[in-house]
Design a protein around this motif. Structure first.
Motif, short mmCIF file in Angstrom:
data_model
loop_
_atom_site.label_atom_id
_atom_site.label_comp_id
_atom_site.label_asym_id
_atom_site.label_seq_id
_atom_site.Cartn_x
_atom_site.Cartn_y
_atom_site.Cartn_z
N ALA A 176 -78.37 74.87 -21.41
CA ALA A 176 -77.69 74.07 -22.44
C ALA A 176 -76.38 74.74 -22.85
CB ALA A 176 -78.60 73.90 -23.65
N HIS A 177 -76.42 76.06 -23.06
CA HIS A 177 -75.18 76.78 -23.39
C HIS A 177 -74.16 76.64 -22.28
CE1 HIS A 177 -76.48 78.57 -27.04
NE2 HIS A 177 -77.51 79.18 -26.50
N ASP A 178 -74.66 76.78 -21.05
CA ASP A 178 -73.79 76.74 -19.88
C ASP A 178 -73.08 75.39 -19.79
OD1 ASP A 178 -72.97 78.07 -17.36
OD2 ASP A 178 -73.93 76.34 -16.45
N LEU A 179 -73.77 74.33 -20.21
CA LEU A 179 -73.19 72.99 -20.11
C LEU A 179 -72.37 72.64 -21.34
CD1 LEU A 179 -76.32 71.31 -18.54
CD2 LEU A 179 -74.16 71.80 -17.40
N GLY A 180 -72.12 73.64 -22.19
CA GLY A 180 -71.18 73.43 -23.28
C GLY A 180 -71.78 73.20 -24.65
N ALA A 181 -73.11 73.28 -24.78
CA ALA A 181 -73.71 73.03 -26.08
C ALA A 181 -73.61 74.28 -26.96
CB ALA A 181 -75.17 72.63 -25.91
#
Ligand SMILES: Nc1ncnc2c1ncn2[C@@H]1O[C@H](COP(=O)(O)OP(=O)(O)O)[C@@H](O)[C@H]1O
Ligand SMILES: [Mg+2]
Lengths: 273, 384
Positions: A176-181
């Motif tokens: 999720a972090h990796d995808l910008g969240a």
């Protein structure tokens, strides 16, 4: 494989057809539900005494609303249960997420100590709360009651939510972090939907624990915050009036409806999860 | 190398966990549009390296540059890279579409555009018809495609893949290897790919960085790494190999005459002196057997067994010293009977010198002094 399946099916059918197993099952159900059936039956009894059934009436369902002591206690119970469930679900979920997420010193100590309110005898816990409140000069009221309920029900929420999270792949959060969240979106869009069934069962546990608590409430409720179980307890000596039966019947119906609806919601969440 | 098209630069990057270095002085330039593989056995620090590039963990020392900018301190979502995780890490409560759209929703891309790009991606990874499926209702290969699409839709400059095919069965893995390679060529995105499977690395990569215990031992094209391994480890890890200890007996131009325990041999090499000890690597397919002696060679052995493995025959030859030599040949070749004595030889250009002993001793000394230094520092601190 097919052979064993067949024999298994045969066997299970045999068990079904065995008359003794049916009798046994009936006995278990009678044992479990007899007391409830008695309460419901006596709520329609014309006699004031809960001993013999004299005749059928709906009177108690009407008269209970004017029993102010009973109604006040019922209201208190609902307020305490509602507020303490909200608080313990919120705090317990945060606690579980934090314990799952971070590594820190004394982590195992902290997570083990969460079990203490669960394992120590309720009476000891209640007296401990009482001593704590009196030692800092707080007189018992609705707030102390709610605090106590949150204290003993929060660990149950932590446990159900943590067990829900135990099987999760940690890299889902990283994805999720990796995808910008950001942190907030990771929680609301990913973690919360995944743990929702656990949060819901935790909340249900907290609610039931709070609704029927007697021991802790007995010590930590103030004169203005007597709950329904305490009220009924105090009536025992003079005899429990039938309007209590009527109210209890309504509560039973309410509980069953709540149980059915949460099960439905949970099944839906599970399917989505 | 032209520094303009270096997209990821690692400069002496190190990573320590609880005082143990798991990545050591790693320097690596990854070029734009290339398929670079980090290859090494389990536990050699591949994932750790990838996670530092992605931003999930910070390097203990050294610097990491993405598109010429030092990215230390930047969060994963502030780096123009995306990761395909080892176990897919799909969001279990979302269907295929929502999983793929996740990154675009975070970027607040207009709904219509999201829809269009998601369906493009679904086409690209061939998941048409599965749009509404949940991860739990899909096979490993399908989940892998979703994970790849979910990362690619963000148009990263670099895609990091951590053993993405590790959980698939052999046949599917082979198929996905080709698909991934084609996808990468079509999109022109830089891939940094982690695997412990040397065959996979050789098949897919433009360049391979071979890692061993946190050290990058060699970087080069699959051909360079396979045919010219620089170290003993690379020679033995990438492909099958026979590694033999030997001494230089005499030098004749660029032909080196060497003594093995099992006999005499020769190879092409320069810059070695008489009496020097060297390790040589000979690939099984380059080892030849004959029933008569061959010039420069006097290694004798006995054929132990032939194993027919489809397209090759694997033969084991026991040398007089007891060492087993691996030999590979074509099934249509003539094969010496099991139990027969043979002479072993190879073309002098087919033997490769790997990591000489001097170098190894030098490395050991270097490591020991470093350790001593550290201990001395520790003592100093203790006295303060
Ligand atoms: N978070 C961590 N804490 C401590 N040690 C770790 C951690 N992550 C990895 N390691 C250690 O670092 C080494 C390299 O791990 P890793 O990069 O995962 O290897 P690979 O991906 O090549 O199999 C291993 O010895 C592993 O135990
Ligand atoms: Mg790994």
């Amino acid at each position: 494989m097919k052979e064993t399946e067949k024999t298994f099916l045969k066997k299970s059918r045999k068990i079904k057809n065995n008359p003794w197993s049916v009798v046994y099952a009936c006995l278990v159900y009678i044992f479990l539900y007899m007391p409830i059936a008695v309460v419901i039956a006596f709520s329609f009894n014309t006699s004031r005494m809960n001993v013999v059934f004299e005749g059928f009436t709906f009177d108690w369902y009407i008269s209970m609303w004017s029993n102010t002591l009973l109604m006040q206690a019922f209201k208190n119970t609902l307020i305490v249960a509602f507020v303490s469930t909200l608080l313990s679900t919120f705090l317990g979920t945060l606690c579980a997420v934090g314990l799952n997420r971070f590594e820190f010193k004394l982590k195992s100590l902290i997570s083990t100590s969460l079990y203490i309110p669960i394992v120590i005898p309720e009476l000891v816990f209640a007296i401990a709360m009482l001593i704590l409140f009196t030692s800092v000069n707080i007189s018992m009221n609705m707030a102390t009651l709610i605090i106590s309920h949150v204290t003993f029900s929060m660990p149950f929420v932590v446990i159900t939510v943590r067990s829900r999270m135990a099987g999760f792949d940690k890299s889902i959060e990283e994805a999720a972090h990796d995808l910008g969240a950001n942190e907030l979106h990771t929680f609301t869009r990913v973690i919360l939907p995944m743990i929702a069934p656990g949060v819901l069962s935790g909340a249900m546990l907290a609610l039931t624990l709070s609704l029927d608590d007697v021991v802790v409430s007995f010590f930590t409720a103030g004169p203005d915050s007597q709950t329904l179980p305490l009220r009924i307890l105090s009536m025992v000596k003079k005899g429990v009036s039938p309007d209590v039966n009527a109210l209890s019947t309504l509560i039973i119906i309410g509980s069953v409806l709540l149980l059915v609806s949460t099960t439905l919601i949970q099944n839906k969440l599970e399917k989505e999860g | 190398m032209n520094s303009e098209n270096v997209i990821v630069r690692l400069n002496e990057v190190e990573k320590e966990f609880d005082g143990v270095k798991v990545v050591k002085k790693l320097s690596l330039d990854i070029k734009e549009g290339e398929f670079l593989t980090l290859l090494g056995p389990s536990g050699c620090g591949k994932t750790t390296t990838l996670r530092m590039i992605a931003g999930f963990s910070e390097a203990t020392s050294g610097e990491i540059m993405l598109e010429g900018v030092d990215v230390s301190g930047l969060k994963p979502n502030e780096r123009n890279v995306n990761t395909v995780f080892q176990n897919y890490a799909l969001f279990p409560h979302m269907n295929v579409e929502d999983n793929i759209a996740f990154g675009l929703v975070e970027k607040k891309v207009p709904k219509a555009e999201i829809k269009e790009r998601v369906s493009e991606m679904i086409k690209l990874v061939q998941l048409e018809g599965l749009e509404k499926r949940k991860p739990a209702q899909m096979s490993g290969g399908q989940k892998q495609r979703v994970a790849i699409a979910r990362a690619l839709i963000n148009k990263p400059r670099v895609l990091l893949l951590d053993e993405p095919l590790g959980a698939l069965d052999l046949k599917l893995r082979k198929q996905m290897q080709l698909e991934l390679k084609h996808l990468q060529q079509k999109l022109g995105i830089t891939f940094v790919y982690v695997t412990h499977d040397q065959e996979e690395a050789l098949t897919m990569s433009d360049r391979i960085a071979v890692m061993h215990e946190g050290v990058m031992e060699q970087i080069g094209t699959p051909d360079e790494v396979y045919n010219h391994p620089k170290t003993k480890f690379v020679a033995s890890f990438v492909g099958e190999s026979n590694i033999l200890e030997s001494y230089v007996r005499s030098v004749d131009g660029d032909l080196l005459h060497i003594d093995l325990e099992a006999g005499k041999a020769a190879l092409h090499a320069k810059g070695f002196g008489v009496e020097e000890m060297i390790y040589i690597c000979v690939r099984p397919e380059n080892v030849k057997l004959s029933e008569t002696p061959v010039e420069h060679f006097s290694i004798r052995g006995k054929v132990i067994e032939h194993i027919f493995a489809g397209s090759v025959v694997k033969t084991e030859v026991e040398l007089l010293t007891g060492q087993i030599l691996k030999v590979a040949s074509h099934p249509n070749d003539d094969h010496v009977e099991v139990g027969k004595r043979v002479y072993v030889h190879w073309r002098p250009k087919d033997a490769i010198i790997v990591h000489t002993v001097e170098e190894q001793i030098y490395n050991v000394i270097e490591q020991t002094t470093e350790k001593l230094y550290k201990e001395m520092e520790g003592v100093d601190e203790g006295e303060d």
